[in-house]
Design an enzyme around this catalytic site. Structure first.
Site, PDB file in Angstrom:
ATOM      1  N   LEU A  33      48.851  23.117   8.146  1.00 17.16           N
ATOM      2  CA  LEU A  33      49.692  24.322   8.178  1.00 17.16           C
ATOM      3  C   LEU A  33      48.897  25.580   8.504  1.00 17.16           C
ATOM      4  O   LEU A  33      49.315  26.687   8.144  1.00 17.16           O
ATOM      5  CB  LEU A  33      50.478  24.483   6.865  1.00 17.16           C
ATOM      6  CG  LEU A  33      51.404  23.301   6.528  1.00 17.16           C
ATOM      7  CD1 LEU A  33      52.145  23.555   5.210  1.00 17.16           C
ATOM      8  CD2 LEU A  33      52.424  23.041   7.639  1.00 17.16           C
ATOM      9  N   TYR A 141      37.934  25.635  24.508  1.00 18.32           N
ATOM     10  CA  TYR A 141      39.169  24.900  24.190  1.00 18.32           C
ATOM     11  C   TYR A 141      39.325  23.695  25.120  1.00 18.32           C
ATOM     12  O   TYR A 141      39.456  22.551  24.672  1.00 18.32           O
ATOM     13  CB  TYR A 141      40.379  25.840  24.298  1.00 18.32           C
ATOM     14  CG  TYR A 141      41.707  25.107  24.338  1.00 18.32           C
ATOM     15  CD1 TYR A 141      42.154  24.376  23.236  1.00 18.32           C
ATOM     16  CD2 TYR A 141      42.504  25.127  25.484  1.00 18.32           C
ATOM     17  CE1 TYR A 141      43.364  23.681  23.277  1.00 18.32           C
ATOM     18  CE2 TYR A 141      43.709  24.442  25.537  1.00 18.32           C
ATOM     19  CZ  TYR A 141      44.136  23.725  24.430  1.00 18.32           C
ATOM     20  OH  TYR A 141      45.328  23.040  24.471  1.00 18.32           O
ATOM     21  N   ASN A 170      51.910  24.214  30.607  1.00 18.75           N
ATOM     22  CA  ASN A 170      52.302  25.298  29.699  1.00 18.75           C
ATOM     23  C   ASN A 170      53.644  25.005  29.028  1.00 18.75           C
ATOM     24  O   ASN A 170      54.690  25.121  29.670  1.00 18.75           O
ATOM     25  CB  ASN A 170      52.391  26.615  30.475  1.00 18.75           C
ATOM     26  CG  ASN A 170      51.037  27.022  31.012  1.00 18.75           C
ATOM     27  OD1 ASN A 170      50.421  26.288  31.796  1.00 18.75           O
ATOM     28  ND2 ASN A 170      50.544  28.157  30.599  1.00 18.75           N
ATOM     29  N   PHE A 206      47.620  40.716  33.887  1.00 16.52           N
ATOM     30  CA  PHE A 206      46.219  40.723  34.317  1.00 16.52           C
ATOM     31  C   PHE A 206      46.115  40.128  35.714  1.00 16.52           C
ATOM     32  O   PHE A 206      46.280  38.931  35.905  1.00 16.52           O
ATOM     33  CB  PHE A 206      45.354  39.937  33.331  1.00 16.52           C
ATOM     34  CG  PHE A 206      45.231  40.617  31.995  1.00 16.52           C
ATOM     35  CD1 PHE A 206      44.283  41.602  31.790  1.00 16.52           C
ATOM     36  CD2 PHE A 206      46.087  40.288  30.955  1.00 16.52           C
ATOM     37  CE1 PHE A 206      44.177  42.244  30.563  1.00 16.52           C
ATOM     38  CE2 PHE A 206      45.991  40.919  29.728  1.00 16.52           C
ATOM     39  CZ  PHE A 206      45.038  41.906  29.532  1.00 16.52           C
ATOM     40  N   ARG A 279      41.375  38.802  34.679  1.00 15.24           N
ATOM     41  CA  ARG A 279      40.292  38.487  33.745  1.00 15.24           C
ATOM     42  C   ARG A 279      39.383  37.441  34.376  1.00 15.24           C
ATOM     43  O   ARG A 279      39.863  36.489  34.999  1.00 15.24           O
ATOM     44  CB  ARG A 279      40.872  37.968  32.427  1.00 15.24           C
ATOM     45  CG  ARG A 279      41.596  39.073  31.674  1.00 15.24           C
ATOM     46  CD  ARG A 279      42.378  38.518  30.539  1.00 15.24           C
ATOM     47  NE  ARG A 279      43.307  37.482  31.001  1.00 15.24           N
ATOM     48  CZ  ARG A 279      44.161  36.851  30.237  1.00 15.24           C
ATOM     49  NH1 ARG A 279      44.215  37.119  28.962  1.00 15.24           N
ATOM     50  NH2 ARG A 279      44.978  35.951  30.730  1.00 15.24           N
TER      51      ARG A 279
HETATM   52  N1  LIG Z   1      51.538  24.801  23.680  1.00 10.76           N
HETATM   53  C1  LIG Z   1      51.068  24.510  24.867  1.00 10.76           C
HETATM   54  O1  LIG Z   1      51.389  25.162  25.884  1.00 10.76           O
HETATM   55  C2  LIG Z   1      50.123  23.349  25.039  1.00 10.76           C
HETATM   56  C3  LIG Z   1      49.633  23.088  26.325  1.00 10.76           C
HETATM   57  C4  LIG Z   1      48.724  22.045  26.501  1.00 10.76           C
HETATM   58  C5  LIG Z   1      48.346  21.244  25.414  1.00 10.76           C
HETATM   59  N2  LIG Z   1      48.850  21.521  24.187  1.00 10.76           N
HETATM   60  C6  LIG Z   1      48.376  20.684  23.062  1.00 10.76           C
HETATM   61  O2  LIG Z   1      49.485  20.269  22.292  1.00 10.76           O
HETATM   62  C7  LIG Z   1      49.129  20.236  20.920  1.00 10.76           C
HETATM   63  C8  LIG Z   1      50.133  21.039  20.114  1.00 10.76           C
HETATM   64  O3  LIG Z   1      50.164  22.392  20.580  1.00 10.76           O
HETATM   65  P1  LIG Z   1      51.189  23.442  19.960  1.00 10.76           P
HETATM   66  O4  LIG Z   1      51.531  24.431  20.981  1.00 10.76           O
HETATM   67  O5  LIG Z   1      52.272  22.711  19.256  1.00 10.76           O
HETATM   68  O6  LIG Z   1      50.230  24.153  18.906  1.00 10.76           O
HETATM   69  P2  LIG Z   1      50.558  24.626  17.419  1.00 10.76           P
HETATM   70  O7  LIG Z   1      49.467  25.546  17.007  1.00 10.76           O
HETATM   71  O8  LIG Z   1      51.953  25.095  17.329  1.00 10.76           O
HETATM   72  O9  LIG Z   1      50.440  23.265  16.626  1.00 10.76           O
HETATM   73  C9  LIG Z   1      49.208  22.722  16.204  1.00 10.76           C
HETATM   74  C10 LIG Z   1      49.419  22.202  14.799  1.00 10.76           C
HETATM   75  O10 LIG Z   1      48.225  21.566  14.355  1.00 10.76           O
HETATM   76  C11 LIG Z   1      47.960  21.983  13.021  1.00 10.76           C
HETATM   77  N3  LIG Z   1      46.512  21.812  12.849  1.00 10.76           N
HETATM   78  C12 LIG Z   1      45.509  22.467  13.509  1.00 10.76           C
HETATM   79  N4  LIG Z   1      44.314  21.976  13.109  1.00 10.76           N
HETATM   80  C13 LIG Z   1      44.574  20.985  12.202  1.00 10.76           C
HETATM   81  C14 LIG Z   1      43.758  20.097  11.453  1.00 10.76           C
HETATM   82  N5  LIG Z   1      42.427  20.123  11.540  1.00 10.76           N
HETATM   83  N6  LIG Z   1      44.364  19.210  10.617  1.00 10.76           N
HETATM   84  C15 LIG Z   1      45.712  19.172  10.501  1.00 10.76           C
HETATM   85  N7  LIG Z   1      46.534  19.993  11.190  1.00 10.76           N
HETATM   86  C16 LIG Z   1      45.962  20.890  12.038  1.00 10.76           C
HETATM   87  C17 LIG Z   1      48.482  23.395  12.936  1.00 10.76           C
HETATM   88  O11 LIG Z   1      48.771  23.794  11.615  1.00 10.76           O
HETATM   89  C18 LIG Z   1      49.741  23.300  13.792  1.00 10.76           C
HETATM   90  O12 LIG Z   1      50.860  22.904  13.035  1.00 10.76           O
HETATM   91  C19 LIG Z   1      47.702  20.783  20.821  1.00 10.76           C
HETATM   92  O13 LIG Z   1      46.825  19.675  20.718  1.00 10.76           O
HETATM   93  C20 LIG Z   1      47.493  21.504  22.129  1.00 10.76           C
HETATM   94  O14 LIG Z   1      46.150  21.475  22.540  1.00 10.76           O
HETATM   95  C21 LIG Z   1      49.715  22.546  23.967  1.00 10.76           C
END
Ligand SMILES: NC(=O)c1ccc[n+]([C@@H]2O[C@H](COP(=O)([O-])OP(=O)(O)OC[C@H]3O[C@@H](n4cnc5c(N)ncnc54)[C@H](O)[C@@H]3O)[C@@H](O)[C@H]2O)c1
Length: 346
Positions: A33, A141, A170, A206, A279
């Site tokens: 969380l 990242y 995205n 940007f 950027r």
């Molecule tokens: N949102 C995007 O546009 C996008 C794009 C490419 C890849 N992703 C990948 O999809 C996944 C989810 O992204 P999102 O947008 O839902 O992000 P988000 O931040 O909404 O969700 C990530 C979740 O992981 C939890 N978390 C983080 N570190 C943790 C840990 N060590 N242990 C347990 N829980 C942990 C956070 O509390 C959160 O609920 C990620 O791995 C991200 O790299 C997302």
């Protein structure tokens, strides 16, 4: 199937958990969380608040819930922040994932679905990018995710781990009952909608001299419901010993200027912007070639028109002007950026 979803309280995770529950799976969510929201977790899923890199917890919960497959979405996701705090991103995204994998293999688990990212490609150029394109991330990242992909390849070869690697582009949009609520927000569409709600400072674009049709950056926006579908299809596809890497985007690029024009139409807000220099390191255009996911997973991004992305996200925002009632904790690296990221657009 009995599935562990790490990060299941986050944006992509909560939509995926909902989809899995509706498909009849038994879902356990493991989320610390840090950025997620407990209330976003479907009530029929079991939420365990904890870290996905905590070996002792994993050694108890995986057998206790007789987990058969892992969908690993937990991560720190802000590329800009990862430039400030690389060590935290490698620790969370790479280090904790390796612990999760070590315990999973120790317990004989052989089905692993990994949410990777388009950021592994770096700056792939104007053509839609295919999975075999060279990988050259521009941020810690992206690099932290690439390192996991590379580790997975070895665990697949040497230990028979079945892996589905999903390079998400995205993510945007909202389901009918769930939305996007990141604190702080840096993603283009929710940021624009925040401004349309009268929240936050101005919007900065940007770079207006990129080699794109209107000079602004082009990205591939894909609806979170389409990503949730793809994650479920990948889960059905992954077998012990199998291997696959798939791009998940809409297959179309939209410039920042195009998104702004469409958002003005959807919100009725003038959305004034200021412009600033591009950027360094920001790719001009990143668009997915999704032929492989279409072919192998029988996946089609049906919800990902720009209009639908904006309308669904706007509808959720109007119903939840302050986002979720339970905010994610403010992460230590989420303090306001004095180096000039307010109103970050792309
Ligand atoms: N949102 C995007 O546009 C996008 C794009 C490419 C890849 N992703 C990948 O999809 C996944 C989810 O992204 P999102 O947008 O839902 O992000 P988000 O931040 O909404 O969700 C990530 C979740 O992981 C939890 N978390 C983080 N570190 C943790 C840990 N060590 N242990 C347990 N829980 C942990 C956070 O509390 C959160 O609920 C990620 O791995 C991200 O790299 C997302």
């Amino acid at each position: 199937m009995r599935i562990l979803v790490t990060g299941g309280a986050g944006f992509l995770g909560s939509h995926t958990v909902e989809r899995l529950v509706h498909s009849g799976h038994q879902v356990v969510v493991l989320d610390n969380l840090v950025t997620g929201h407990a209330e976003a977790v479907h009530p029929e899923a079991r939420l365990i608040t904890g870290d996905c890199g905590e070996a002792a917890l994993l050694r108890t919960l995986l057998p206790e819930h007789r987990i058969e497959a892992i969908l690993h979405l937990a991560a720190s996701i802000e590329a800009g922040e990862s430039l400030r705090w690389p060590e935290r991103f490698f620790a969370n995204n790479t280090g904790r994932t390796l612990t999760l994998l070590e315990v999973a293999l120790e317990l004989g688990l052989r089905r692993f679905v990994f949410a990777s990212t388009a950021a592994v490609y770096g700056n792939p150029g104007p053509e839609p990018v295919r999975e075999e394109h060279p990988l050259d991330p521009l941020s810690p990242y992206g690099h932290s995710k690439l390192m996991v992909e590379q580790a997975l390849a070895w665990m697949h070869r040497q230990r028979g781990l079945g892996c589905a690697i999903l390079r998400c582009f995205n993510a945007a949009g909202s389901g009918p009952s769930l939305g996007e609520d990141h604190q702080p927000e840096t993603h283009l569409i929710p940021l624009i909608l925040d401004r349309a709600m009268g929240l936050g400072e101005g919007l900065t674009v940007f770079g207006t001299d990129h080699p794109t049709s209107d000079g602004t950056c082009v990205r591939d926006y894909v609806h979170v419901l389409d990503l949730a579908d793809a994650l479920c299809l990948a889960l059905a596809h992954v077998e012990p010993g199998s291997w696959g890497v798939w791009n998940l985007g809409s297959g179309r690029g939209h410039s920042v200027a195009e998104v702004l024009t469409a958002a003005r139409k959807v919100t009725g807000h003038p959305l004034e912007v200021r412009t600033a220099q591009a950027r360094p390191g920001d790719p001009s255009s990143v668009v997915a070639d999704i032929a492989r996911a279409r072919h192998d997973l029988n996946w089609e991004p049906r919800h990902s028109s720009l209009e639908n992305l904006l309308q669904s996200a706007w509808a959720w925002r109007l119903r939840h002007p302050n986002g979720y009632a339970t905010p994610g904790a403010t992460v230590p690296w989420a303090a306001p950026d004095s180096s000039g990221h307010p109103g970050f657009v792309i």
